[in-house]
Design a protein around this motif. Structure first.
Motif, PDB file in Angstrom:
ATOM      1  N   GLU A 202       0.853  -1.188   0.000  1.00  0.00           N
ATOM      2  CA  GLU A 202       0.000   0.000   0.000  1.00  0.00           C
ATOM      3  C   GLU A 202       0.888   1.236   0.000  1.00  0.00           C
ATOM      4  OE1 GLU A 202      -3.881  -0.342   2.409  1.00  0.00           O
ATOM      5  OE2 GLU A 202      -2.473  -1.667   3.448  1.00  0.00           O
TER       6      GLU A 202
ATOM      7  N   HIS B  12       4.894 -11.129   4.756  1.00  0.00           N
ATOM      8  CA  HIS B  12       3.434 -11.193   4.644  1.00  0.00           C
ATOM      9  C   HIS B  12       2.740 -10.745   5.927  1.00  0.00           C
ATOM     10  CE1 HIS B  12       1.912 -12.399   0.821  1.00  0.00           C
ATOM     11  NE2 HIS B  12       2.776 -13.382   0.694  1.00  0.00           N
ATOM     12  N   LYS B  13       3.472 -10.820   7.040  1.00  0.00           N
ATOM     13  CA  LYS B  13       2.840 -10.391   8.294  1.00  0.00           C
ATOM     14  C   LYS B  13       2.678  -8.885   8.368  1.00  0.00           C
ATOM     15  CE  LYS B  13       4.054 -12.445  12.179  1.00  0.00           C
ATOM     16  NZ  LYS B  13       4.820 -13.198  13.210  1.00  0.00           N
ATOM     17  N   LEU B  14       3.398  -8.158   7.521  1.00  0.00           N
ATOM     18  CA  LEU B  14       3.212  -6.705   7.508  1.00  0.00           C
ATOM     19  C   LEU B  14       1.861  -6.410   6.860  1.00  0.00           C
ATOM     20  CD1 LEU B  14       6.795  -5.603   6.414  1.00  0.00           C
ATOM     21  CD2 LEU B  14       5.840  -5.643   8.723  1.00  0.00           C
ATOM     22  N   ILE B  15       1.069  -5.644   7.574  1.00  0.00           N
ATOM     23  CA  ILE B  15      -0.312  -5.416   7.141  1.00  0.00           C
ATOM     24  C   ILE B  15      -0.367  -4.684   5.797  1.00  0.00           C
ATOM     25  CG2 ILE B  15      -2.543  -4.443   7.873  1.00  0.00           C
ATOM     26  CD1 ILE B  15      -1.383  -6.628   9.788  1.00  0.00           C
ATOM     27  N   ASN B  16       0.610  -3.809   5.526  1.00  0.00           N
ATOM     28  CA  ASN B  16       0.584  -3.026   4.296  1.00  0.00           C
ATOM     29  C   ASN B  16       1.128  -3.782   3.087  1.00  0.00           C
ATOM     30  OD1 ASN B  16       1.636  -0.426   6.437  1.00  0.00           O
ATOM     31  ND2 ASN B  16      -0.417  -0.616   5.581  1.00  0.00           N
ATOM     32  N   VAL B  17       1.618  -4.993   3.303  1.00  0.00           N
ATOM     33  CA  VAL B  17       2.122  -5.797   2.189  1.00  0.00           C
ATOM     34  C   VAL B  17       0.966  -6.586   1.587  1.00  0.00           C
ATOM     35  CG1 VAL B  17       3.572  -7.779   1.572  1.00  0.00           C
ATOM     36  CG2 VAL B  17       4.483  -5.958   3.024  1.00  0.00           C
ATOM     37  N   LEU B  18       0.742  -6.377   0.273  1.00  0.00           N
ATOM     38  CA  LEU B  18      -0.406  -7.015  -0.363  1.00  0.00           C
ATOM     39  C   LEU B  18      -0.019  -8.296  -1.082  1.00  0.00           C
ATOM     40  CD1 LEU B  18      -2.003  -3.789  -1.857  1.00  0.00           C
ATOM     41  CD2 LEU B  18      -2.706  -5.010   0.191  1.00  0.00           C
TER      42      LEU B  18
END
Lengths: 559, 185
Positions: free
Chosen positions: B34, B89-95
């Motif tokens: 994002e 992938h655990k980073l919320i902003n990573v799609l």
């Protein structure tokens, strides 16, 4: 509507009934909204106390714990609770004030880069850039905190933005395209796991805090008792399986039982549920469970095969996966439980030869292990037990037999001294009808002792039992064992006088030194209204055993 | 679920561990994120915290202004790629994360070389530049600046060629990469 009033509405919509916090310049607007916001706020004496209280509340109730702090030092003071909540997967939301937007980046008074400081230690964080973003950020924060693998979420709100007026409409959905936790578990993998369990001759079920977080204690018991599976829990998982049960091996890990650690060492199949093969469990990783294959069930895919490669990985929520696993296991034909006869004979022998033991005193001296046993007796095992960090924590884990989840609250991953009292306070606020005790040490208790004032002022009747040996006991033990008895800065003497401190804070203070009356004296303390701090004088130099020495394999346990 | 009960047993000996192996080669991760403040810090911070080394990292806008793309290369001999991607992938902003297959990927980086050359050496350097399909973008009496586009291997080969002439400075963007064919990366 003022943005700060919208914050109150958001909190209510999320089911928040209490907030722990301390006001300051940057969150003055938010605190104005508390005046008639309809949400209970407990004024703590230090933001760290507020953060740990939110954790204790969350661990005891299963709901999201909430803590507020102002900018700068307020925010840095909640960093320890944030890390603690991250390490132990505690659903928490931290709402911090920030300096006005025109001051950000100027090193303004009480300015700190809260987002930057907390970024490596949060599940997620939000920096508010426009007042209109506030409600959505708060709802998303709660959703993130409680779903998937729970954890801490920070919302940092600049002072001027919180003062603005916004159009508030309740928000029913969240928009987080990069966040879709897997909860169901792959059906094929679950079936594989059931078959593997049916084939195992020396299986062990190893359960952790994830089972507690997922409210899956019943499902765990169903699974373990669907056959004669031996079960052990991590420090964080205690209570997920009832301790008095015949299939219970005791806690595993550095200060776990020999039965549990030896069983892991000789197992042919280990089913790990909601645990993460931490170094305190595995000992020397290269020699950990050398004969075992691994089923690993976890809601966080990154935990699977992180430390120990899994043979049957299952990503999913422990509750849902275990329920399906029980079904699959029961559906298997002709599972022969007698395949585990030899295994159980071996386990029984370990239990018989190596029970948890200590040399009790023959005079009136109170051994620390006995102190925990006495507390178990005095509470009838019916209490929420919060602990600090150190020897007392390990003895509490060993000798207080937890038979329900959410009754054992401690700082496992981070090992935060000072966690116990505020966590007990939070647990008591969340569970007002239960007995909440805090087992602490004379070292740990002083790290957040100021919260005794919060307990006294708000009539939060926690009962604190200080295992007082005048030492930083665990460090002393390591200096004795691994540093050739060279004690370096571990002697705390008899300072302070905890009875006087308790009284000064408006609580009841007691000192117990006599073993023969200890149980009765503890009962009397438990029945005393309001917060009580009991200074229990125990044997000064006593070691926590058994023990896997650091870097050693489990089979070489000592003590 | 609910299939008829089965008699077939599973042999524990036959179970194989899910790979957590180091691939031993360079990996190019294409990470769609994002377009929000702090995302790059989160990605870079994650690598630092987990002890993963980044070889190159580029970030830029995409065809959709809501998203940015981070192209990151790291050595698969040092870190298990699945652990790296799972942590990301655990980073919320990573799609979305693609571990790009070298054979199905077009990868390019841009490099600028400032080389100290005088007299006849200049022609020699410019000739090498031509062979590498590079461009001369600045010339002075005592130096040239050369622009090279290509894969990391090509850029490194060029560097080896011009270094003996007197390499004053080299600047490289790090690779960006796109998957071959009609499908999205």
């Amino acid at each position: 509507m003022r943005a700060v009033d919208a914050i109150m509405e958001c909190l209510k919509a999320e089911g928040v009934d209490v907030v722990f916090g301390l006001p300051g310049g940057a969150n003055l607007p938010t605190y104005d909204a508390f005046v008639d916001g309809g949400i209970r706020h407990v004024l703590v004496r230090h933001e760290a106390g507020g953060g740990h209280a939110a954790e204790g509340y969350a661990k005891a109730t299963g709901k999201v714990g909430v803590a507020f702090a102002t900018s700068g030092p307020g925010a840095t003071n909640v960093v320890t609770p944030i890390v603690d909540a991250m390490m132990d997967s505690v659903p928490t939301v931290f709402i911090t004030g920030q300096v006005r937007t025109d001051l950000i980046g100027t090193d303004g008074f009480q300015e700190t880069d809260t987002l930057g400081i907390t970024m490596p230690v949060v599940k997620h964080s939000f920096q508010i850039r426009s007042p209109q973003e506030i409600p959505r950020a708060i709802h998303e924060a709660f959703y993130l905190a409680r779903s998937g693998r729970p954890g801490p979420v920070v919302v940092d709100i600049p002072q001027d933005l919180s003062r603005a007026d916004i159009d508030y409409e309740p928000i029913g959905d969240v928009h987080l395209p990069g966040y879709q936790p897997t909860t169901d578990g792959n059906a094929k993998q679950i079936r594989q796991a059931a078959k593997a369990m049916a084939s195992a001759r020396r299986p062990v079920v190893y359960a952790g805090g994830g089972v507690v977080n997922a409210n899956a204690a019943k499902e765990l018991t169903d699974f373990v008792t669907s056959d004669r599976f031996p079960v052990t829990c991590t420090l964080m998982g205690l209570g997920a399986f009832p301790a008095p049960h015949p299939q219970w091996l005791g806690m595993l890990g550095m200060h776990g039982t020999r039965a549990a650690n030896y069983a892991m060492d000789e197992a042919d199949l280990i089913c790990c549920i909601g645990a993460r093969f931490d170094d305190r469990i595995t000992g020397k990783l290269s020699e950990f469970a050398p004969h075992a294959k691994f089923i690993h069930i976890d809601v966080d895919p990154a935990e699977i095969s992180k430390n120990v490669p899994a043979h049957i990985p299952i990503v999913g929520d422990a509750k849902s996966v275990l329920a399906k696993l029980v079904k699959e296991y029961r559906a298997l034909d002709s599972v022969d439980s007698s395949r585990m006869d030899e295994w159980w004979a071996r386990i029984e022998a370990w239990r018989k030869d190596h029970p948890l033991r200590y040399d009790d005193s023959t005079d009136g001296e109170i051994k620390p292990q006995y102190m925990v046993q006495a507390l178990y007796e005095a509470t009838g095992g019916d209490a929420i037990v919060c602990s600090d960090v150190g020897q007392h924590q390990m003895w509490a884990a060993q000798y207080y037999h937890f038979d329900q989840p959410r009754r054992w609250i401690n700082s496992g991953g981070l090992g935060t001294m000072g966690f116990g009292l505020p966590a007990a306070m939070g647990a008591q606020v969340g569970c007002p009808d239960q007995t909440v005790v805090c087992i602490s040490g004379d070292g740990s208790i002083q790290m957040n002792l100021q919260e005794l004032a919060t307990c006294a002022q708000n009539e939060i009747p926690v009962k604190i039992f200080i295992m007082n040996n005048g030492y930083l006991g665990m460090v002393r033990q390591w200096q004795e064992l691994f540093w050739d008895n060279r004690y370096s800065h571990v002697d705390m003497g008899t300072f302070p006088d905890f009875v006087k401190v308790a009284e000064a804070y408006g609580a009841t203070g007691l000192r117990l030194t006599e073993k023969s009356t200890l149980v009765d004296d503890m009962k009397a303390a438990l029945q005393t209204p309001g917060p009580v701090m009991v200074d229990v004088r125990v044997t000064r130099e006593e070691n926590t055993y058994p023990m896997i020495s650091p870097g050693m394999p489990a089979r070489d346990m000592v003590g | 679920m609910g299939e008829p009960a089965t008699k077939d047993r599973l042999s524990l000996e036959d179970l194989e561990a899910t790979t957590n192996l180091r691939s031993g080669r360079k990996h190019i991760l294409s990470i769609l994120v994002e377009n929000k403040a702090g995302v790059l810090t989160r990605v870079a911070g994650l690598f630092a915290r987990r002890g993963f080394n980044i070889d190159t990292l580029t970030v830029g806008p995409t065809e959709d202004e809501q998203f940015s793309r981070i192209t990151l290369t790291f050595d698969g001999a040092m870190h298990p790629v699945d652990q790296v991607t799972k942590q990301l992938h655990k980073l919320i902003n990573v799609l979305k994360i693609r571990d790009l297959e070298p054979n199905d990927t077009v990868a390019r980086e841009l490099a600028l070389f400032k080389v100290a050359v005088e007299g006849p050496q200049r022609a020699e350097v410019m000739q090498i530049c031509e062979i590498f399909r590079g461009k001369v973008v600045d010339v002075t009496r005592r130096s040239v600046i050369l622009e090279i586009t290509g894969t990391t291997d090509k850029v490194e080969a060029f560097e080896r060629m011009v270094r003996p002439f007197g390499l004053i400075e080299m600047m490289r963007t790090g690779e960006i990469a796109i998957s071959r064919g009609r499908g999205e990366t």
